[in-house]
Design a protein around this motif. Structure first.
Motif, short mmCIF file in Angstrom:
data_model
loop_
_atom_site.label_atom_id
_atom_site.label_comp_id
_atom_site.label_asym_id
_atom_site.label_seq_id
_atom_site.Cartn_x
_atom_site.Cartn_y
_atom_site.Cartn_z
N THR A 196 0.78 -1.05 -0.06
CA THR A 196 -0.15 -0.07 0.11
C THR A 196 0.87 1.21 0.06
OG1 THR A 196 -1.68 -1.15 1.18
CG2 THR A 196 -1.97 1.32 1.17
N PHE A 197 0.64 2.07 -1.01
CA PHE A 197 1.38 3.48 -0.86
C PHE A 197 0.50 4.48 -0.38
CE2 PHE A 197 2.37 0.81 -4.66
CZ PHE A 197 3.78 0.59 -4.47
N VAL A 198 0.97 5.16 0.91
CA VAL A 198 0.14 6.35 1.27
C VAL A 198 1.09 7.64 1.58
CG1 VAL A 198 -0.73 4.31 2.77
CG2 VAL A 198 1.44 5.48 3.51
N THR A 199 0.13 8.40 2.14
CA THR A 199 0.68 9.86 2.31
C THR A 199 1.73 9.94 3.52
OG1 THR A 199 -1.06 10.31 3.57
CG2 THR A 199 -1.42 11.03 1.37
N ASN A 200 2.38 10.75 3.81
CA ASN A 200 3.25 10.90 5.12
C ASN A 200 2.29 11.04 6.45
OD1 ASN A 200 5.90 10.90 4.45
ND2 ASN A 200 6.08 12.95 4.31
N GLU A 201 1.01 11.61 6.23
CA GLU A 201 0.49 11.74 7.21
C GLU A 201 -0.03 10.27 7.69
OE1 GLU A 201 0.85 15.36 5.24
OE2 GLU A 201 -0.12 13.71 4.67
N ARG A 202 -0.71 9.47 6.80
CA ARG A 202 -1.15 8.34 6.87
C ARG A 202 0.10 7.35 7.64
NH1 ARG A 202 -4.18 5.03 9.34
NH2 ARG A 202 -4.49 3.31 8.44
N ILE A 203 1.18 7.33 7.00
CA ILE A 203 2.12 6.35 7.48
C ILE A 203 2.44 7.03 9.12
CG2 ILE A 203 4.38 7.30 6.93
CD1 ILE A 203 4.96 4.59 5.68
N GLN A 204 2.47 8.17 9.38
CA GLN A 204 2.56 8.86 10.77
C GLN A 204 1.47 8.14 11.70
OE1 GLN A 204 3.25 12.85 11.09
NE2 GLN A 204 3.24 12.76 13.19
N ILE A 224 -0.05 5.33 11.45
CA ILE A 224 0.23 3.81 11.56
C ILE A 224 1.54 3.69 12.42
CG2 ILE A 224 0.94 1.86 10.17
CD1 ILE A 224 -0.70 3.03 7.76
N ASN A 225 2.58 4.44 11.99
CA ASN A 225 3.79 4.40 12.89
C ASN A 225 3.35 4.70 14.24
OD1 ASN A 225 6.63 3.98 13.07
ND2 ASN A 225 7.23 6.13 12.60
N LYS A 226 2.58 5.69 14.57
CA LYS A 226 2.24 5.93 16.16
C LYS A 226 1.45 4.86 16.49
CE LYS A 226 -0.12 9.71 18.80
NZ LYS A 226 -0.88 10.84 18.67
N GLU A 227 0.26 4.28 15.72
CA GLU A 227 -0.39 3.42 16.45
C GLU A 227 0.15 2.00 16.71
OE1 GLU A 227 -4.40 1.07 15.43
OE2 GLU A 227 -4.18 2.59 14.36
N TYR A 228 1.27 1.56 15.83
CA TYR A 228 1.70 0.29 16.01
C TYR A 228 3.28 0.28 16.33
CZ TYR A 228 -2.37 -1.50 13.51
OH TYR A 228 -3.82 -1.61 13.12
N ARG A 229 3.85 1.38 16.21
CA ARG A 229 5.35 1.15 16.70
C ARG A 229 5.66 2.43 17.73
NH1 ARG A 229 8.94 2.55 12.43
NH2 ARG A 229 10.55 1.46 13.79
N HIS A 230 4.37 3.11 18.21
CA HIS A 230 4.43 4.24 18.94
C HIS A 230 5.53 5.40 18.89
CE1 HIS A 230 1.91 1.23 21.27
NE2 HIS A 230 2.56 0.56 21.27
N LYS A 231 5.66 5.62 17.62
CA LYS A 231 6.75 6.63 17.12
C LYS A 231 5.83 7.79 16.36
CE LYS A 231 10.68 3.64 16.89
NZ LYS A 231 11.78 3.06 16.40
N ASP A 232 5.55 8.96 16.89
CA ASP A 232 4.63 9.66 16.25
C ASP A 232 5.57 10.56 15.22
OD1 ASP A 232 2.58 11.51 15.61
OD2 ASP A 232 2.65 12.43 17.68
N MET A 233 5.84 10.00 14.19
CA MET A 233 6.55 10.61 12.99
C MET A 233 6.42 9.88 11.78
SD MET A 233 10.24 9.93 14.19
CE MET A 233 11.03 8.64 13.93
N PRO A 234 6.59 10.71 10.80
CA PRO A 234 6.33 9.72 9.42
C PRO A 234 7.60 8.82 9.22
CG PRO A 234 6.66 12.05 8.90
CD PRO A 234 6.57 11.82 10.50
N THR A 235 7.52 7.80 8.35
CA THR A 235 8.71 6.92 8.16
C THR A 235 8.51 6.55 6.85
OG1 THR A 235 10.01 5.15 8.99
CG2 THR A 235 7.56 4.90 8.93
N ASP A 236 9.59 6.00 6.24
CA ASP A 236 9.50 5.52 4.65
C ASP A 236 8.81 4.14 4.38
OD1 ASP A 236 11.51 4.07 5.82
OD2 ASP A 236 13.20 4.80 4.71
N VAL A 237 9.04 3.11 5.36
CA VAL A 237 8.37 1.69 4.92
C VAL A 237 8.00 1.23 6.09
CG1 VAL A 237 10.43 0.70 4.68
CG2 VAL A 237 8.40 -0.26 3.84
N ILE A 238 6.84 0.62 6.52
CA ILE A 238 6.59 -0.33 7.58
C ILE A 238 6.05 -1.52 7.01
CG2 ILE A 238 5.04 -0.56 9.71
CD1 ILE A 238 4.73 2.54 9.73
N SER A 239 6.66 -2.73 7.83
CA SER A 239 5.90 -3.83 7.03
C SER A 239 5.29 -4.80 8.53
CB SER A 239 7.36 -4.86 6.95
OG SER A 239 7.87 -4.39 5.90
#
Length: 156
Positions: free
Chosen positions: A44-52, A54-69
């Motif tokens: 899935t290709f997303v915006t920075n806002e959307r990946i942020q 996801i990153n916050k919810e699942y990795r507890h990091k409130d910032m955008p990242t490049d890729v999450i698996s």
């Protein structure tokens, strides 16, 4: 040898050619990694806002990242593997930020498609259990990424 890949471009920014290239890279990676035919994954290709989010919810990091698996084969506490006859291997999900990919391509001085390919392969290898938390594992994973991208012709 072919795997089944479900693509979803939430940004509507990618061309059909770019998505096809990513599919070819992942098919090559699956072949080189000897992944079983008909194994499944999603990209899935997303915006920075959307990946942020996801990153916050699942990795507890409130910032955008490049890729999450999200590897489906990694079991959480108390989970049991699903097995049975004729069940396809479900590898998991790869989520890529298009904005981060564009920025990193510019920062690293290579093409957008090379960066997308790198991120897709990076995420794919995570689905297969590769990691880079310690230096020894990082060397193995990054060497494998380079081998796949070089074989495909996406060099830096």
């Amino acid at each position: 040898m072919n795997i089944i890949i479900d693509f979803n471009d939430e940004t509507n920014e990618l061309s059909e050619e770019e998505i096809n290239t990513i599919e070819k890279i992942l098919q090559l990676a699956a072949k080189m990694e000897k992944v079983e035919d008909d194994s499944e994954l999603s990209v899935t290709f997303v915006t920075n806002e959307r990946i942020q989010e996801i990153n916050k919810e699942y990795r507890h990091k409130d910032m955008p990242t490049d890729v999450i698996s999200f590897a489906m084969e990694e079991l959480g506490e108390g989970e049991i593997p699903l097995t049975g006859m004729d069940m396809p291997r479900v590898l998991g999900d790869i989520i890529i930020s298009i904005a981060k990919a564009r920025a990193q391509a510019e920062e690293y001085g290579h093409t957008f498609i090379r960066e997308l390919g790198f991120l897709a392969v990076h995420g794919f290898l995570h689905l297969l259990g590769y990691d880079h938390e310690i230096e020894e594992d990082e060397k193995i994973m990054f060497s494998r990424q380079k081998d796949i991208l070089d074989e495909f012709g996406l060099t830096r």
